[in-house]
Design a protein around this motif. Structure first.
Motif, short mmCIF file in Angstrom:
data_model
loop_
_atom_site.label_atom_id
_atom_site.label_comp_id
_atom_site.label_asym_id
_atom_site.label_seq_id
_atom_site.Cartn_x
_atom_site.Cartn_y
_atom_site.Cartn_z
N ARG A 1 0.86 -1.19 0.00
CA ARG A 1 0.00 0.00 0.00
C ARG A 1 0.90 1.24 0.00
O ARG A 1 1.85 1.33 0.78
N GLU A 2 0.60 2.19 -0.84
CA GLU A 2 1.40 3.41 -0.93
C GLU A 2 0.75 4.51 -0.08
O GLU A 2 -0.41 4.85 -0.27
N PRO A 3 1.49 5.08 0.88
CA PRO A 3 0.93 6.13 1.74
C PRO A 3 0.56 7.38 0.94
O PRO A 3 1.12 7.64 -0.13
N ARG A 4 -0.37 8.14 1.49
CA ARG A 4 -0.71 9.42 0.91
C ARG A 4 -0.03 10.58 1.64
O ARG A 4 -0.08 11.72 1.18
N THR A 5 0.57 10.32 2.77
CA THR A 5 1.25 11.37 3.52
C THR A 5 2.51 11.81 2.78
O THR A 5 3.35 10.97 2.44
N PRO A 6 2.67 13.10 2.50
CA PRO A 6 3.91 13.57 1.86
C PRO A 6 5.14 13.14 2.66
O PRO A 6 5.11 13.14 3.90
N ILE A 7 6.19 12.77 1.97
CA ILE A 7 7.39 12.27 2.62
C ILE A 7 7.91 13.25 3.66
O ILE A 7 8.33 12.85 4.76
N GLU A 8 7.85 14.53 3.36
CA GLU A 8 8.39 15.52 4.29
C GLU A 8 7.58 15.61 5.58
O GLU A 8 8.06 16.12 6.59
N GLN A 9 6.32 15.10 5.57
CA GLN A 9 5.49 15.12 6.78
C GLN A 9 5.64 13.86 7.62
O GLN A 9 5.20 13.82 8.77
#
Length: 378
Positions: A12-20
């Protein structure tokens, strides 16, 4: 739990931006440690009428990997949940994928709470005597007979040990302990990855609560207070006003133990009990500022009127008709800061919420809470 086979080579690919992802505000674990990377479905339930429902976290791009040998399917995306409806009554359905098939056992719905009231919670490592006291309160004070406790990866005891202990409660209750071994999910600034609780509500709705008279959402550290009347009066209010549910606010009970004149954090967890905490204040007990965002909501819903909208932790999403009560109405829940388990010790947003730092001059007694606790616990 039905997991993605390693042979698929996807997650599953997260939706949270990497920087967050470094800005995690719960439990002291990293984003990667808490994210649900590989659970496709938490459960598969036979709804009847040639329909099977699979309940899980958002599928996102994983939808393209899914096809069933048993019948056609469709997806319904909710907030942090995907429901997958398959046209079949088979006891085992096969998810067909060229990189590896999955045979999924379909479970029946529970009729255990038919026409009775039920309540649910998710917990991890809460002391078992707290859970027992919580059950006792809702049964003796509110005549709730159905209880569903989702155990989210406790390591102080096993699910079997918890089930065994709660099965010995000498009350007219039905208790289900569900092994909810999903990752809790990180709480990020965008609140986009805490799937376990949202999936749990849909599971509770369809598996257990669907046939109940009413369903309540409260945590182990929360006790519902009703000043005038009882739950049956609330259900009558819902009926008379053509509502689906009611939503009510909270009062935070400060962790000051009057008998011992000390704060809860000075006691071992095993020595903290609901009956000792009935003080409240208008202040934040960490820095003596006004309460503000510490106010939250919980709810009671009539399931037969509420299957079409989403149940969430503090509200509903979709076409529902709710009335909201605040503390002054006499319908609220007491939120006990003293009843904080070790599972929350690394939760920065709690900031020692079980420590008594409020000026004693700002403390007041909630007489309703005190009388209810004395009635139930002596």
């Amino acid at each position: 739990m039905i997991r993605i086979p390693k042979s698929w080579g996807v997650k599953r690919e997260p939706r949270t931006p990497i920087e967050q992802r470094k800005n995690i505000i719960t439990l002291g674990l990293s984003y990667d440690e808490q994210f649900d990377w590989d659970i496709l479905f938490a459960d598969a339930l036979k709804l009847g009428n040639n329909r099977t429902l699979l309940i899980g976290a958002p599928l996102y791009e994983l939808k393209k990997e899914i096809k069933f040998a048993n019948g056609n399917h469709q997806f319904l995306d909710l907030d942090k949940v995907t429901l997958t409806l398959v046209e079949t009554d088979d006891d085992i359905i096969t998810l067909v994928n060229e990189k590896g098939n999955i045979d999924i056992t379909v479970n029946d719905l529970s009729f255990d709470f038919e026409n009775i009231g039920c309540i649910m919670t998710m917990q991890k490592n809460e002391p078992i005597h707290w859970i027992e006291d919580w059950i006792k309160y809702y049964n003796l004070e509110h005549n709730v007979r159905g209880f569903v406790i989702y155990d989210n990866n406790s390591d102080d005891y096993t699910v079997s040990e918890l089930r065994d202990k709660l099965s010995k409660i000498d009350l007219d209750v039905i208790v289900h302990v569900v092994d909810w071994c999903m990752p809790h999910g990180p709480n990020t600034p965008s609140w986009d990855s805490d799937f376990a609780r949202y999936v749990m509500f849909e599971h509770f709705k369809y598996k257990y609560a669907w046939c109940s008279r009413y369903a309540i959402n409260q945590d182990i550290d929360e006790l519902l207070m009703i000043r005038d009347g009882n739950i049956e009066d609330l259900i009558e209010f819902i009926d008379q006003n053509n509502l689906t549910s009611i939503i009510y606010g909270n009062r935070n009970m400060e962790p000051y133990n009057e008998k011992l004149e000390i704060s809860a954090h000075q006691l071992q967890v095993c020595d903290r009990r609901f009956k000792d905490y009935y003080y409240y204040s208008e202040y934040n007990n960490t820095n003596n500022t006004k309460v503000g965002k510490r106010l939250i909501d919980k709810w009671i819903v009539i399931p037969e009127r509420g299957m079409e909208f989403q149940w969430r932790n503090h509200d509903f999403y979709g076409d529902h008709r709710s009335a909201r009560f605040d503390v002054n109405s006499g319908v609220y829940f007491a939120h006990f800061y003293a009843m904080q388990s070790k599972n929350k010790d690394k939760h920065p947003s709690f900031y020692n919420r079980n420590q008594q730092l409020v000026d004693m001059n700002n403390l007041k007694i909630d007489n309703l809470v005190r009388s209810k606790l004395k009635k139930i616990y002596g």
